[in-house]
Structures are given as C-alpha cells and as structure tokens.
Design a protein around this motif. Structure first.
Motif, PDB file in Angstrom:
ATOM      1  N   VAL A   1     -16.807  34.557  58.920  1.00 56.14           N
ATOM      2  CA  VAL A   1     -15.871  33.599  58.319  1.00 56.14           C
ATOM      3  C   VAL A   1     -14.512  34.272  58.150  1.00 56.14           C
ATOM      4  O   VAL A   1     -13.472  33.719  58.517  1.00 56.14           O
ATOM      5  CB  VAL A   1     -16.395  33.080  56.956  1.00 56.14           C
ATOM      6  N   ALA A   2     -14.514  35.499  57.617  1.00 54.33           N
ATOM      7  CA  ALA A   2     -13.248  36.197  57.371  1.00 54.33           C
ATOM      8  C   ALA A   2     -12.482  36.428  58.670  1.00 54.33           C
ATOM      9  O   ALA A   2     -11.251  36.346  58.703  1.00 54.33           O
ATOM     10  CB  ALA A   2     -13.523  37.522  56.651  1.00 54.33           C
ATOM     11  N   ALA A   3     -13.221  36.700  59.764  1.00 54.28           N
ATOM     12  CA  ALA A   3     -12.572  36.977  61.050  1.00 54.28           C
ATOM     13  C   ALA A   3     -12.241  35.707  61.834  1.00 54.28           C
ATOM     14  O   ALA A   3     -11.562  35.769  62.856  1.00 54.28           O
ATOM     15  CB  ALA A   3     -13.482  37.881  61.892  1.00 54.28           C
ATOM     16  N   GLY A   4     -12.758  34.555  61.384  1.00 52.91           N
ATOM     17  CA  GLY A   4     -12.402  33.292  62.038  1.00 52.91           C
ATOM     18  C   GLY A   4     -13.397  32.809  63.073  1.00 52.91           C
ATOM     19  O   GLY A   4     -13.119  31.843  63.783  1.00 52.91           O
ATOM     20  N   GLU A   5     -14.570  33.451  63.181  1.00 52.75           N
ATOM     21  CA  GLU A   5     -15.579  32.959  64.134  1.00 52.75           C
ATOM     22  C   GLU A   5     -16.988  33.306  63.651  1.00 52.75           C
ATOM     23  O   GLU A   5     -17.319  34.474  63.455  1.00 52.75           O
ATOM     24  CB  GLU A   5     -15.369  33.571  65.520  1.00 52.75           C
ATOM     25  N   VAL A   6     -17.811  32.269  63.473  1.00 49.20           N
ATOM     26  CA  VAL A   6     -19.212  32.452  63.073  1.00 49.20           C
ATOM     27  C   VAL A   6     -20.090  32.099  64.267  1.00 49.20           C
ATOM     28  O   VAL A   6     -19.950  31.030  64.854  1.00 49.20           O
ATOM     29  CB  VAL A   6     -19.563  31.538  61.875  1.00 49.20           C
ATOM     30  N   VAL A   7     -20.982  33.027  64.625  1.00 50.18           N
ATOM     31  CA  VAL A   7     -21.902  32.804  65.744  1.00 50.18           C
ATOM     32  C   VAL A   7     -23.322  32.710  65.194  1.00 50.18           C
ATOM     33  O   VAL A   7     -23.753  33.571  64.418  1.00 50.18           O
ATOM     34  CB  VAL A   7     -21.825  33.972  66.763  1.00 50.18           C
TER      35      VAL A   7
ATOM     36  N   VAL B   1     -19.303  25.470  58.201  1.00 44.72           N
ATOM     37  CA  VAL B   1     -18.161  26.322  58.565  1.00 44.72           C
ATOM     38  C   VAL B   1     -16.878  25.492  58.562  1.00 44.72           C
ATOM     39  O   VAL B   1     -15.820  25.962  58.100  1.00 44.72           O
ATOM     40  CB  VAL B   1     -18.419  27.000  59.938  1.00 44.72           C
ATOM     41  N   ALA B   2     -16.969  24.258  59.034  1.00 43.56           N
ATOM     42  CA  ALA B   2     -15.770  23.384  59.051  1.00 43.56           C
ATOM     43  C   ALA B   2     -15.292  23.121  57.615  1.00 43.56           C
ATOM     44  O   ALA B   2     -14.083  23.092  57.356  1.00 43.56           O
ATOM     45  CB  ALA B   2     -16.091  22.078  59.768  1.00 43.56           C
ATOM     46  N   GLU B   3     -16.229  22.932  56.691  1.00 39.23           N
ATOM     47  CA  GLU B   3     -15.831  22.705  55.286  1.00 39.23           C
ATOM     48  C   GLU B   3     -15.119  23.927  54.712  1.00 39.23           C
ATOM     49  O   GLU B   3     -14.131  23.823  53.990  1.00 39.23           O
ATOM     50  CB  GLU B   3     -17.060  22.385  54.424  1.00 39.23           C
ATOM     51  N   ILE B   4     -15.637  25.100  55.040  1.00 42.74           N
ATOM     52  CA  ILE B   4     -14.999  26.335  54.563  1.00 42.74           C
ATOM     53  C   ILE B   4     -13.594  26.448  55.157  1.00 42.74           C
ATOM     54  O   ILE B   4     -12.624  26.779  54.457  1.00 42.74           O
ATOM     55  CB  ILE B   4     -15.859  27.568  54.927  1.00 42.74           C
ATOM     56  N   ALA B   5     -13.481  26.126  56.459  1.00 44.83           N
ATOM     57  CA  ALA B   5     -12.170  26.221  57.134  1.00 44.83           C
ATOM     58  C   ALA B   5     -11.155  25.292  56.470  1.00 44.83           C
ATOM     59  O   ALA B   5      -9.995  25.682  56.260  1.00 44.83           O
ATOM     60  CB  ALA B   5     -12.323  25.890  58.615  1.00 44.83           C
ATOM     61  N   VAL B   6     -11.588  24.079  56.119  1.00 42.34           N
ATOM     62  CA  VAL B   6     -10.673  23.137  55.454  1.00 42.34           C
ATOM     63  C   VAL B   6     -10.234  23.712  54.115  1.00 42.34           C
ATOM     64  O   VAL B   6      -9.043  23.713  53.769  1.00 42.34           O
ATOM     65  CB  VAL B   6     -11.356  21.755  55.274  1.00 42.34           C
TER      66      VAL B   6
ATOM     67  N   THR C   1     -18.739  22.013  48.744  1.00 39.12           N
ATOM     68  CA  THR C   1     -17.276  22.064  48.608  1.00 39.12           C
ATOM     69  C   THR C   1     -16.881  22.898  47.387  1.00 39.12           C
ATOM     70  O   THR C   1     -15.921  23.681  47.445  1.00 39.12           O
ATOM     71  CB  THR C   1     -16.709  20.632  48.465  1.00 39.12           C
ATOM     72  N   ASP C   2     -17.615  22.740  46.295  1.00 39.87           N
ATOM     73  CA  ASP C   2     -17.327  23.536  45.090  1.00 39.87           C
ATOM     74  C   ASP C   2     -17.574  25.019  45.361  1.00 39.87           C
ATOM     75  O   ASP C   2     -16.816  25.883  44.910  1.00 39.87           O
ATOM     76  CB  ASP C   2     -18.197  23.079  43.916  1.00 39.87           C
ATOM     77  N   PHE C   3     -18.662  25.292  46.097  1.00 39.43           N
ATOM     78  CA  PHE C   3     -18.949  26.685  46.469  1.00 39.43           C
ATOM     79  C   PHE C   3     -17.785  27.281  47.260  1.00 39.43           C
ATOM     80  O   PHE C   3     -17.331  28.397  46.984  1.00 39.43           O
ATOM     81  CB  PHE C   3     -20.249  26.746  47.288  1.00 39.43           C
ATOM     82  N   ALA C   4     -17.288  26.520  48.255  1.00 37.33           N
ATOM     83  CA  ALA C   4     -16.203  27.037  49.114  1.00 37.33           C
ATOM     84  C   ALA C   4     -14.949  27.310  48.270  1.00 37.33           C
ATOM     85  O   ALA C   4     -14.336  28.381  48.390  1.00 37.33           O
ATOM     86  CB  ALA C   4     -15.909  26.045  50.235  1.00 37.33           C
ATOM     87  N   ARG C   5     -14.608  26.368  47.404  1.00 38.42           N
ATOM     88  CA  ARG C   5     -13.401  26.554  46.573  1.00 38.42           C
ATOM     89  C   ARG C   5     -13.560  27.750  45.641  1.00 38.42           C
ATOM     90  O   ARG C   5     -12.658  28.566  45.474  1.00 38.42           O
ATOM     91  CB  ARG C   5     -13.148  25.292  45.738  1.00 38.42           C
TER      92      ARG C   5
ATOM     93  N   ILE D   1     -13.206  31.012  47.516  1.00 36.06           N
ATOM     94  CA  ILE D   1     -11.803  31.317  47.828  1.00 36.06           C
ATOM     95  C   ILE D   1     -11.108  31.858  46.578  1.00 36.06           C
ATOM     96  O   ILE D   1     -10.363  32.849  46.640  1.00 36.06           O
ATOM     97  CB  ILE D   1     -11.094  30.057  48.374  1.00 36.06           C
ATOM     98  N   ALA D   2     -11.394  31.235  45.440  1.00 34.89           N
ATOM     99  CA  ALA D   2     -10.771  31.689  44.183  1.00 34.89           C
ATOM    100  C   ALA D   2     -11.171  33.126  43.864  1.00 34.89           C
ATOM    101  O   ALA D   2     -10.403  33.863  43.231  1.00 34.89           O
ATOM    102  CB  ALA D   2     -11.163  30.757  43.036  1.00 34.89           C
ATOM    103  N   SER D   3     -12.370  33.543  44.317  1.00 31.33           N
ATOM    104  CA  SER D   3     -12.780  34.931  44.053  1.00 31.33           C
ATOM    105  C   SER D   3     -12.535  35.827  45.276  1.00 31.33           C
ATOM    106  O   SER D   3     -13.117  36.918  45.373  1.00 31.33           O
ATOM    107  CB  SER D   3     -14.237  34.984  43.601  1.00 31.33           C
TER     108      SER D   3
END
Ligand SMILES: NC(=O)c1ccc[n+]([C@@H]2O[C@H](COP(=O)([O-])OP(=O)(O)OC[C@H]3O[C@@H](n4cnc5c(N)ncnc54)[C@H](OP(=O)(O)O)[C@@H]3O)[C@@H](O)[C@H]2O)c1
Length: 278
Positions: free
Chosen positions: A139-145, A193-198, A262-266, A269-271
C-alpha cells in the motif's frame, strides 16, 4: 471473577490483536502478562518449557497461536497448552481462531471439549493486514499484489477483536460462546485497496494473480516454506468463497455493530500507517 485485580496472560501480546488486548486490559487495571518470544514474559510455542512459568498464577489467558492456527501442528500445540493451563489453575481461556480453516476448527473443538470456561473468537481477515502486516509495504509503495480472484471478504477491525477478547476474558457472560466475527461489509481485495487509495488521495494499484502464479512468485522471492504453505491455504482454501458472508459476532458479543473499512482506512492514515518516513 472473584479477585479484585485479576492476572491475564496474553500470548502473542505484541501482535496485531494481542497488543490491543494488552492496552485495553492495562487501562482496566488488570495485571497483564504480555507474552511472546521477545515479549515482557517469555513464551515460545516451539519451547513448551516456557509455557508453565507464563501460565502459573494467571486467572485467564488470551491465546493467539503462531505462526498461524491454519497450519499443521496448531491443534496439537493448542491442545497441550489447554492441558497445561488447566494444571496451572488458569480458569478462563479465550482463543483467537480463523474462519473456514479445518485446522482452526479442530483446535476450537479441543477447547470446547476441555471442560474449561472458554470463548472462541473466529475471525475473518483483519483490516490491519493492509496497515500492519503482509500488505502494508505494498500500500505504501502504491501496488498490492495478491491472488484473491475477486472473491469478497468481510474484513474485521483488530480493534473489534480486542474489544470482544477483553470482554470475554473479564466478564462471565461469554463463557461457552463461539463468536464468528466479521466486519459489516463484503469487499474484494481490489475494492479494499481502492477504498484505501481514495482515503489516501493517491493511487494504489491492485494486481490480481492466479493462486499458482502468486505462490510461484513467493517461491522465486525465496520466502520461507512456512509462509508459502500458509499463503497456499489462504488463497486456495480460505478465500475460495466459503467465507464470503457477513456475521453478527461483534453485535452479539458487544451489543454494537463492527467498525467499517472506511473508518479503518481513515484511522490508519491519521496514525501515519502508510507513510514512508519521507
Ligand atoms: N491476520 C488475519 O487476518 C487473521 C485472521 C484470522 C485469524 N488469525 C489468527 O491470528 C493469529 C495471529 O494473531 P495476531 O494477528 O494477533 O498476531 P500477529 O500480529 O501475527 O503477531 C504474532 C504474535 O505472536 C508472537 N509469536 C510469533 N512466533 C511465536 C512463537 N513461536 N511463540 C510465541 N509467540 C510467537 C509474536 O511476537 P514475538 O515475535 O515476540 O514472538 C507476536 O506477538 C494466528 O493464529 C492467525 O491464524 C489471523
């Protein structure tokens, strides 16, 4: 529990769920033993001589099996631990298990048959696999396989698992329960992954491979055999569609719905979960 200040052993106390259980128990003024190979209390699943000192004098124990409850050997080790815990007078056991995993369900049965006050938490895939574990760097590098074949999974927040575990360790109302816990929504890995990207507001690509190609890639990257065996069970069995449904375990255990992805993703990011230190 009768004691004013119970002692609770957390096996895997530095892990994704164990760490959260330790934090919550400490806030509840419980004497906590955070145990693992490198933890404050030494405990190694492969060295049974380390088990007795960790269990002795504990009132309750949260059990996370390492390397993974889906792997061969888990049933025997957990059965031996249950027996040892009974001999040491540990009165309550809470086991973290996995959904649709034959080895895990056999371990659960051993605990339920053990004549111990016990609770089983049978969890879906953790959301935190994206932020603290196997997919974090991708995720950090921009590609999940991965090799999910777009089968949906109801990812669960490790914070919900920890809430259920702490309640089961300290309150009497969960004895004998099997809580199958999932998040509130089905998502494919591509959708997750798309939700995290958004939420991150930057692109993160999801690349889906066939299970065999994925396992070959892991072998080529010289990952340990144990990890490859685990991934094989996960991509060929656990994610074959058998677990593609939502359950009410968190609601039943806690009287509230589970946290959403969505709450997990936000929150992640906050942490700064996906920052690369730049
Ligand atoms: N991840 C998922 O999506 C998922 C879903 C359902 C069920 N599960 C189950 O959850 C369990 C993992 O729990 P978790 O995610 O909370 O932990 P985790 O994040 O995988 O961390 C593993 C913990 O176990 C310890 N550990 C590793 N090897 C050990 C050993 N040989 N003896 C004793 N401790 C050891 C580690 O600390 P040290 O390095 O200090 O030993 C760490 O505290 C597994 O049984 C897995 O099957 C996982």
């Amino acid at each position: 529990m009768e004691k004013a200040k119970p002692t609770v052993l957390v096996i895997g106390g530095t892990g994704k769920t164990g760490r959260r259980v330790v934090e919550r128990l400490t806030a509840r003024d419980v004497t906590v033993r955070s145990a693992s190979r490198n933890g404050a209390w030494r405990f190694d699943w492969s060295q049974s001589e380390t088990w007795g000192p960790a269990l002795a004098g504990a009132d309750a124990a949260y059990i996370t099996y390492a390397p993974d409850i889906a792997l061969p050997g888990a049933v025997e080790a957990i059965t031996d631990l249950i027996e040892r815990a009974k001999r040491e007078g540990v009165r309550r056991l809470v086991l973290l298990s996995g959904r649709g995993e034959p080895e895990a369900q056999r371990a659960e049965a051993r605990l339920m048959e053990s004549d111990t006050a016990c609770t089983i938490i049978r969890a879906s895939w953790f959301m935190q696999n994206f932020s603290e574990s196997v997919f974090r760097d991708g995720v950090a590098a921009g590609e999940v396989v991965f090799a999910n074949g777009d089968v949906p999974e109801p990812f669960i927040d490790a914070d919900d698992i920890a809430d259920v575990a702490v309640s089961a360790l300290l309150d009497d109302g969960h004895i004998g329960q099997i809580y199958e816990v999932t998040g509130p929504r089905l998502l494919t890995f591509r959708e997750a992954v798309a939700e995290i990207a958004v939420s991150l507001a930057r692109p993160v690509l999801y690349v889906d491979m066939s299970p065999d190609d994925y396992l070959s890639a892991l072998r080529k990257a010289q990952l340990p055999d144990e990890i490859i065996s685990l991934m094989s069970i996960l991509v060929k069995e656990v994610l074959d569609g058998r677990n593609a449904y939502v359950t009410d375990g968190v609601q039943r255990a806690m009287g509230r719905p589970p946290r959403d992805f969505t709450d997990f993703a936000r929150h992640s990011i906050a942490s700064n979960a996906w920052d690369n230190g730049s």
